[in-house]
Design an enzyme around this catalytic site. Structure first.
Site, short mmCIF file in Angstrom:
data_model
loop_
_atom_site.label_atom_id
_atom_site.label_comp_id
_atom_site.label_asym_id
_atom_site.label_seq_id
_atom_site.Cartn_x
_atom_site.Cartn_y
_atom_site.Cartn_z
N SER A 108 -8.34 -6.66 7.17
CA SER A 108 -7.34 -5.60 6.97
C SER A 108 -6.06 -6.03 7.66
O SER A 108 -6.10 -6.78 8.65
CB SER A 108 -7.87 -4.33 7.62
N SER A 109 -4.94 -5.52 7.18
CA SER A 109 -3.68 -5.89 7.83
C SER A 109 -3.57 -5.29 9.22
O SER A 109 -2.74 -5.71 10.02
CB SER A 109 -2.50 -5.47 6.97
N CYS A 110 -4.42 -4.31 9.57
CA CYS A 110 -4.32 -3.71 10.90
C CYS A 110 -4.91 -4.60 11.99
O CYS A 110 -4.88 -4.23 13.15
CB CYS A 110 -4.91 -2.31 10.92
N TYR A 137 -11.42 -0.01 14.62
CA TYR A 137 -11.59 -0.64 13.30
C TYR A 137 -11.03 -2.06 13.33
O TYR A 137 -11.67 -3.03 12.89
CB TYR A 137 -10.89 0.20 12.24
N LYS A 141 -12.84 -5.85 12.76
CA LYS A 141 -12.40 -6.81 11.74
C LYS A 141 -11.99 -8.15 12.37
O LYS A 141 -12.18 -9.21 11.77
CB LYS A 141 -11.23 -6.22 10.93
N HIS A 180 -6.35 7.46 2.88
CA HIS A 180 -5.08 6.78 3.18
C HIS A 180 -3.95 7.51 2.48
O HIS A 180 -4.17 8.33 1.58
CB HIS A 180 -5.13 5.32 2.72
P1 GDP Z 1 -1.96 3.33 8.11
O1 GDP Z 1 -1.23 2.59 7.05
O2 GDP Z 1 -3.08 2.57 8.72
O3 GDP Z 1 -1.01 3.87 9.15
O4 GDP Z 1 -2.72 4.59 7.47
P2 GDP Z 1 -2.34 5.78 6.47
O5 GDP Z 1 -2.38 5.29 5.06
O6 GDP Z 1 -3.28 6.90 6.78
O7 GDP Z 1 -0.87 6.26 6.83
C1 GDP Z 1 0.30 5.59 6.47
C2 GDP Z 1 1.53 6.40 6.85
O8 GDP Z 1 1.66 7.54 5.96
C3 GDP Z 1 1.54 6.98 8.26
O9 GDP Z 1 2.87 6.88 8.74
C4 GDP Z 1 1.19 8.45 8.04
O10 GDP Z 1 1.67 9.29 9.08
C5 GDP Z 1 1.93 8.72 6.73
N1 GDP Z 1 1.45 9.88 5.97
C6 GDP Z 1 2.24 10.87 5.49
N2 GDP Z 1 1.54 11.81 4.85
C7 GDP Z 1 0.25 11.39 4.87
C8 GDP Z 1 -0.96 11.94 4.35
O11 GDP Z 1 -1.01 13.00 3.70
N3 GDP Z 1 -2.09 11.22 4.56
C9 GDP Z 1 -2.09 10.03 5.26
N4 GDP Z 1 -3.23 9.37 5.45
N5 GDP Z 1 -0.95 9.50 5.77
C10 GDP Z 1 0.21 10.17 5.59
#
Ligand code: GDP
Length: 320
Positions: A108-110, A137, A141, A180
């Site tokens: 994962s990129s994280c 997580y 990985k 996500h």
């Molecule tokens: P990340 O890429 O590992 O940080 O995981 P996410 O896909 O959960 O979140 C990506 C970004 O989208 C973060 O900045 C969240 O705060 C933002 N975000 C905004 N609205 C949402 C939502 O409804 N769901 C999720 N998961 N993220 C959101």
């Protein structure tokens, strides 16, 4: 990879695993092996080894994992570290013990440090502290990458590790809380349209930058690398293109619910400020993505609607 090779896709019900099965079958691979969770718990090392001995896969795509968005990582950190470590350990060790020809580990990129320079090059691994919201997580990985290298060095195993950017597409988790951002947005705009609501609020500032890759492109890249790449060095898989969460919300809105308005709740976490992969290694190897974000979101929403309408299992995280 010969067309009759025995290919095991671990995690075939997941986002990447299901795309890999589709890709392999359309490319004419006739012996794609899968096993349901109820039949084999991939965290159970002796059981996994028995399964490998009985089924003798020649190629293994390790796409099984406990995954989720920022909220799921925050609320279930123990499951995220335990499940992922245990599954990777069992699969990689069984592949070694039973003489699997090649293993592709999905990362994962994280795994990359929170503050690392952007776009993220593969060499930045283990050069700084991780993003705290998904550290358990990410550490699991990273352990898989290090394990793959160690098995390559000591036992000569052909293990490759790939790091995808944010993936999306059919069979994603569309739950508005644990999913996500992209599938959660699709689901929330959809619900709002059905309920006749117009104002939607998303998490954070909307400023974070992310890269999104359609899972069919991901599967295509994995098959490409399985067939032709053999080295300890990681390979990033992405588009190399980025978009802010705010722009993403507008793009999804335009496809799902054009009348909606978008605001952001700054009290909710942003996570990493920017995450875009440097994909020059992948490009040099000869692979590029082909599905644009707009096209991919439209296709994913069409799949989502079709699943909701069909009598079969509905998309994960949704209610009818
Ligand atoms: P990340 O890429 O590992 O940080 O995981 P996410 O896909 O959960 O979140 C990506 C970004 O989208 C973060 O900045 C969240 O705060 C933002 N975000 C905004 N609205 C949402 C939502 O409804 N769901 C999720 N998961 N993220 C959101």
């Amino acid at each position: 990879m010969e067309h009759n090779a025995r290919i095991f896709v671990a995690g075939h019900n997941g986002l990447v695993g299901s795309a890999l099965c589709r890709r392999l079958r359309t490319a004419g691979f006739s012996s794609v092996l899968t096993v349901d969770r109820g039949e084999l718990d991939l965290r159970d090392q002796p059981a996994v080894e028995r399964w490998f001995r009985a089924n003798r896969p020649e190629y293994v795509f390790m796409a099984a994992g406990t995954v989720g968005g920022i909220m799921a990582n925050a609320t279930r950190p123990a499951e995220f570290i335990y499940d992922n470590l245990a599954m990777q350990l069992a699969v990689a060790n069984a592949a070694y013990l039973t003489g699997t020809g090649k293993l592709l580990m999905l990362g994962s990129s994280c795994v990359y440090p929170r503050e690392c320079p952007q776009p993220i090059k593969e060499e930045y691994l283990l050069t700084g502290p991780l993003e705290p919201t998904n550290e358990p997580y990410a550490l699991a990985k990273i352990a898989a990458i290090v394990m793959g290298r160690a098995y390559r060095t000591q036992y000569g195993c052909d293990v490759i590790s790939v790091m995808p950017s944010n993936l999306y597409g059919p069979h994603d988790n569309f739950d508005v809380t644990s999913g996500h951002v992209l599938p959660a947005m699709i689901h929330r705009f959809h619900q709002a349209r059905i309920r006749g609501e117009r104002a939607l609020t998303f998490w954070g500032t909307g400023a974070p930058l992310r890269e999104f890759l359609h899972v069919d492109d991901m599967a295509d890249a994995c098959v490409f690398l399985m067939a032709g790449y053999d080295a300890a060095a990681l390979v990033n898989i992405g588009t190399g293109e980025e978009i802010s969460i705010r722009e993403l919300a507008h793009l999804v809105r335009d496809i799902v619910h054009p009348d909606a308005t978008v605001t952001f709740d700054r009290v909710k976490p942003d996570g990493c400020p920017r995450k875009v992969l440097d994909v020059s290694r992948l490009h040099q190897l000869g692979w590029r993505h082909s599905i644009s974000l707009r096209e991919g979101v439209a296709q994913t929403y069409a799949w989502f609607l079709n699943e909701l309408a069909s009598a079969g299992p509905r998309p994960r995280g949704t209610t009818r």
